[in-house]
Design an enzyme around this catalytic site. Structure first.
Site, short mmCIF file in Angstrom:
data_model
loop_
_atom_site.label_atom_id
_atom_site.label_comp_id
_atom_site.label_asym_id
_atom_site.label_seq_id
_atom_site.Cartn_x
_atom_site.Cartn_y
_atom_site.Cartn_z
N TYR A 141 -0.03 -4.28 -3.08
CA TYR A 141 0.65 -5.38 -3.77
C TYR A 141 2.02 -5.68 -3.16
O TYR A 141 2.58 -6.74 -3.38
CB TYR A 141 0.81 -5.09 -5.26
CG TYR A 141 -0.51 -5.06 -6.03
CD1 TYR A 141 -1.68 -5.52 -5.45
CD2 TYR A 141 -0.57 -4.58 -7.33
CE1 TYR A 141 -2.89 -5.50 -6.13
CE2 TYR A 141 -1.78 -4.56 -8.03
CZ TYR A 141 -2.93 -5.01 -7.42
OH TYR A 141 -4.12 -4.98 -8.10
N LYS A 192 -9.88 6.09 -1.42
CA LYS A 192 -11.07 5.75 -0.61
C LYS A 192 -10.87 6.31 0.79
O LYS A 192 -10.73 5.56 1.77
CB LYS A 192 -11.25 4.23 -0.57
CG LYS A 192 -11.76 3.63 -1.88
CD LYS A 192 -13.25 3.83 -2.10
CE LYS A 192 -14.09 2.96 -1.17
NZ LYS A 192 -15.52 3.29 -1.26
N ASP A 225 -14.44 4.38 -6.08
CA ASP A 225 -15.60 3.63 -6.59
C ASP A 225 -16.48 4.54 -7.44
O ASP A 225 -16.95 4.16 -8.52
CB ASP A 225 -16.39 2.97 -5.46
CG ASP A 225 -16.74 3.93 -4.33
OD1 ASP A 225 -16.11 4.99 -4.22
OD2 ASP A 225 -17.66 3.61 -3.56
N ASP A 249 -4.88 -0.34 -11.05
CA ASP A 249 -4.92 -1.59 -11.79
C ASP A 249 -6.32 -1.77 -12.39
O ASP A 249 -6.49 -2.05 -13.58
CB ASP A 249 -4.59 -2.73 -10.81
CG ASP A 249 -4.20 -4.01 -11.53
OD1 ASP A 249 -4.18 -4.01 -12.77
OD2 ASP A 249 -3.91 -5.00 -10.84
N ASP A 253 -7.86 -0.68 -16.41
CA ASP A 253 -8.47 -1.70 -17.28
C ASP A 253 -9.86 -1.26 -17.75
O ASP A 253 -10.23 -1.50 -18.89
CB ASP A 253 -8.57 -3.05 -16.55
CG ASP A 253 -7.30 -3.88 -16.74
OD1 ASP A 253 -6.28 -3.31 -17.19
OD2 ASP A 253 -7.32 -5.08 -16.43
#
Ligand code: NAD
Length: 366
Positions: A141, A192, A225, A249, A253
């Site tokens: 970001y 990852k 993942d 992020d 959620d």
């Protein structure tokens, strides 16, 4: 005892309605000597209306001087067309940046009374208590270059850069290990490393930090993942999850929605400990936004805001017993069948924001 300095930024929409319920709790605690000193400021659309900026310099100074900032919510259709740099969210981003809040803590707790309203089966969700620690000031970001370039052949290229330095991974994993020690002593780090160099470094540094300072804590590594999949398959396997800004992020959620409404979810953002006082800069806020669709109707759920204050008691003031009892008061009111509209179900009693806040305060003081 030194005063406990709180800076309240209620913001827009349902922010002030939810904050009003926290103010009642602060006032009640002050009657028995808690010593909170509160000041209030403007952030978001209301600050733009007052000063043409999403937060004034004076209020930024007050936020920097406070022991903790309590933040409501910002934004709404009224300010949809204000210039980008002074949009309501810019106030929150400025606070996060200037207070250097690099660690975002999002608990996902399933209150027993709400276990039936999750989209997952009751036995998967009942008793869930996990904490996601997300790196908040680095990664993709913020990394440079961050641009869209014209390739000159009718094509454009969008570029974001995922970048992490050793110290950023060390400090966020340190926060996760320390919090795990106050819980079930288990950290799962997610990245990852199979496809990203930053993931390889993340894995390496978390492992080294663990070995050097926190080997008493159980550490697992998981690809992000696979972590997302495991979160909905069997979330109770986790205690503390630590991950980067982007994966955090999304995973936070996912974890949040395991437990039901947005109106239930608190969060904390912490900075580094001050070299002299050991105190961390901190901001506490509900996960939800300003909910313009229900603002002013007296029906917003104040639990996320109240639970954010409980996190403030726990992490900024070390008032663990008080935090535990405020959280227990929330659970007890839900057990009694009180519900705001967003969490209403058959056979329960629907109440408004004030009645919910009053009921929680009464249980807290009982
Ligand atoms: P939102 O979280 O405000 O609302 C989403 C839905 O959830 C709405 O239907 C709302 O009524 C409901 N909801 C949210 N909180 C609730 C509560 N406490 N009680 C009962 N119902 C609740 O998200 P949105 O609609 O996408 O955004 C509205 C505005 O808030 C936008 O301007 C957005 O930019 C802003 N926003 C601000 C923040 C923040 O201040 N941190 C976060 C997200 C969105």
């Amino acid at each position: 005892m030194a005063a406990r300095k709180l800076f309240l930024l209620s913001g827009d929409g349902i922010g002030p309605e939810a904050m009003a319920e926290v103010k009642k709790i602060i006032a009640a605690m002050n009657k028995t000597g808690a010593g909170f000193e509160t000041e209030e400021g403007l952030v978001g659309g209301c600050a733009y209306d007052a000063h043409g900026k999403a937060i004034s310099e004076t209020d930024m100074e007050k936020a920097l001087a406070a022991d903790a900032v309590l933040f409501g919510a910002v934004g709404g259709p009224k300010w949809d067309s204000v210039p980008y740099e002074v949009r309501p969210e810019a106030g929150l981003l400025r606070l996060r940046k200037d207070l250097a809040l690099f660690a975002n803590l999002r608990p996902a707790i399933c209150y027993p009374a709400l276990a039936d309203s999750s989209s997952l089966k009751k036995d998967i969700i009942e008793g869930l208590d996990i904490l996601i620690v997300r790196e908040l000031t680095g990664g993709v970001y913020f990394g440079e270059p961050k641009e869209i370039i014209d390739l000159g052949n009718g094509q454009k290229r969008g570029i974001d850069t995922q970048v992490y330095d050793t110290f950023e991974i060390e400090r966020i994993s340190g926060v996760a290990f320390e919090l795990a020690r106050t819980r079930k002593n288990h950290v799962t780090s997610m990245e990852k490393r199979n496809v990203m160099k930053s993931g390889v470094l993340w894995n390496e540094v978390v492992t080294q930090t663990h070995k050097a300072k926190y080997s008493d804590v159980k550490l697992d590594h998981m690809l992000a993942d696979a972590g997302g999949m495991q979160l909905v398959r069997w979330p109770k396997q986790f205690d503390v999850i630590v991950t980067d800004n982007l994966f955090g992020d999304m995973l936070s959620d996912v974890a949040a929605m395991l437990t039901g409404s947005l109106g239930m979810l608190p969060s904390a953002s912490l900075g580094a400990p001050d070299a002299k006082t050991g105190k961390r800069k901190a901001l506490y806020e509900p996960v939800h936004g300003s909910a313009p669709d229900i603002a002013g109707q007296g029906i917003a759920n104040p639990i996320a805001m109240i639970a954010s204050f409980a996190m403030c008691l726990r992490y900024s003031f070390g008032m663990v017993a008080e935090a535990d009892s405020l959280e227990a008061a929330i659970a007890a009111v839900l057990d009694d069948g009180l519900r705001t509209r967003d969490i209403m179900s058959a056979g329960m009693q629907e109440v408004g924001t004030t009645a919910m806040g009053d009921a929680i305060l009464a249980k807290f003081l009982a």
